[in-house]
Every structure is written in structure tokens, then in C-alpha cells.
Design a protein around this motif. Structure first.
Motif, PDB file in Angstrom:
ATOM      1  N   SER A 124       0.846  -1.194   0.000  1.00 28.11           N
ATOM      2  CA  SER A 124       0.000   0.000   0.000  1.00 28.11           C
ATOM      3  C   SER A 124       0.878   1.240   0.000  1.00 28.11           C
ATOM      4  O   SER A 124       2.038   1.192   0.400  1.00 28.11           O
TER       5      SER A 124
ATOM      6  N   CYS B 158       0.377   5.943  -0.005  1.00 28.72           N
ATOM      7  CA  CYS B 158      -0.516   7.093   0.013  1.00 28.72           C
ATOM      8  C   CYS B 158      -0.166   7.996  -1.174  1.00 28.72           C
ATOM      9  O   CYS B 158       0.995   8.366  -1.367  1.00 28.72           O
TER      10      CYS B 158
ATOM     11  N   VAL C  29      -4.805   9.803  -0.608  1.00 32.33           N
ATOM     12  CA  VAL C  29      -5.622   8.596  -0.682  1.00 32.33           C
ATOM     13  C   VAL C  29      -4.707   7.388  -0.525  1.00 32.33           C
ATOM     14  O   VAL C  29      -3.723   7.252  -1.240  1.00 32.33           O
TER      15      VAL C  29
ATOM     16  N   LEU D 214      -3.866   3.784  -1.190  1.00 32.85           N
ATOM     17  CA  LEU D 214      -4.192   2.725  -2.138  1.00 32.85           C
ATOM     18  C   LEU D 214      -3.538   1.432  -1.686  1.00 32.85           C
ATOM     19  O   LEU D 214      -2.408   1.442  -1.201  1.00 32.85           O
TER      20      LEU D 214
ATOM     21  N   SER E 298      -8.971  -1.979  -2.284  1.00 32.28           N
ATOM     22  CA  SER E 298     -10.052  -1.863  -1.305  1.00 32.28           C
ATOM     23  C   SER E 298      -9.845  -0.557  -0.539  1.00 32.28           C
ATOM     24  O   SER E 298      -8.760   0.030  -0.564  1.00 32.28           O
ATOM     25  N   TRP E 299     -10.857  -0.100   0.140  1.00 32.44           N
ATOM     26  CA  TRP E 299     -10.794   1.160   0.862  1.00 32.44           C
ATOM     27  C   TRP E 299     -10.455   0.957   2.341  1.00 32.44           C
ATOM     28  O   TRP E 299     -10.441   1.917   3.102  1.00 32.44           O
ATOM     29  N   ASN E 300     -10.185  -0.258   2.766  1.00 26.88           N
ATOM     30  CA  ASN E 300      -9.992  -0.556   4.185  1.00 26.88           C
ATOM     31  C   ASN E 300      -8.889   0.280   4.824  1.00 26.88           C
ATOM     32  O   ASN E 300      -9.097   0.901   5.873  1.00 26.88           O
TER      33      ASN E 300
ATOM     34  N   HIS F 242      -7.476   3.048   3.752  1.00 26.62           N
ATOM     35  CA  HIS F 242      -7.781   4.480   3.661  1.00 26.62           C
ATOM     36  C   HIS F 242      -8.781   4.870   4.753  1.00 26.62           C
ATOM     37  O   HIS F 242      -8.592   5.882   5.441  1.00 26.62           O
ATOM     38  N   VAL F 243      -9.818   4.074   4.929  1.00 29.03           N
ATOM     39  CA  VAL F 243     -10.830   4.364   5.952  1.00 29.03           C
ATOM     40  C   VAL F 243     -10.206   4.302   7.342  1.00 29.03           C
ATOM     41  O   VAL F 243     -10.478   5.159   8.192  1.00 29.03           O
TER      42      VAL F 243
END
Length: 84
Positions: free
Chosen positions: A29, A31, A35, A37, A42-44, A46-47
Motif C-alpha cells: 500500500s 498514500c 488517498v 491505495l 479496497s478502501w480498508n 484508507h478508511v
């Protein structure tokens, strides 16, 4: 970073990418422009990052709440929401 499904990424673990003789590190991953990535798109992560930031700011607000007037509290809350 390679993007794909879990099954496809399992088979690509031996892929090595080089640029000008230097091996490029593979990450799961990163940033980009605020954001986060990940390789599964998936957005896990980021959230989780956003929730962590909000939690820190809400903790600060709860600690200083008794020292603020209602007007300052409204300004702080407005600024907090505009950042997200």
C-alpha cells in the motif's frame, strides 16, 4: 505495487521489477494525494487512516471542550469537517 485479486497476486510473488539496474521495492500500500491505495484496491486502509485522524482530533476536542466558548467550538468543528 501490483494490483489484482488475491489469487493473482499470490502467483506474482516472484516478479522482480528493475529500473536502471536498481530493483524496485514492492509495497502492499501507499498514500498518493492523500488517498491510501492498496494492492487489492479496497478502501480498508484508507478508511482506517481517516478514522485514526478523526479520532485524534475528537480526542483533542474533548480534552479542551471545557475551555472553549460555544462560538469557538463551532469554528473548530467547522474546520474539522472541511478537512475531510
Amino acid at each position: 505495487m501490483l494490483f489484482g485479486t488475491r489469487q493473482k497476486l499470490e502467483h506474482s510473488s516472484d516478479i522482480a521489477i528493475q529500473s536502471q539496474g536498481q530493483k524496485i521495492e514492492r509495497v502492499s500500500s501507499f498514500c498518493y494525494l492523500g488517498v491510501t491505495l492498496d494492492e487489492h484496491l479496497s478502501w480498508n486502509e484508507h478508511v482506517e487512516t481517516i478514522c485514526h485522524k478523526v479520532g485524534k482530533r475528537l480526542g483533542l476536542l474533548s480534552r479542551i471542550r471545557s475551555y472553549l466558548t460555544q462560538k469557538l467550538l463551532n469554528v473548530y468543528t467547522t474546520v474539522l469537517y472541511k478537512q475531510f
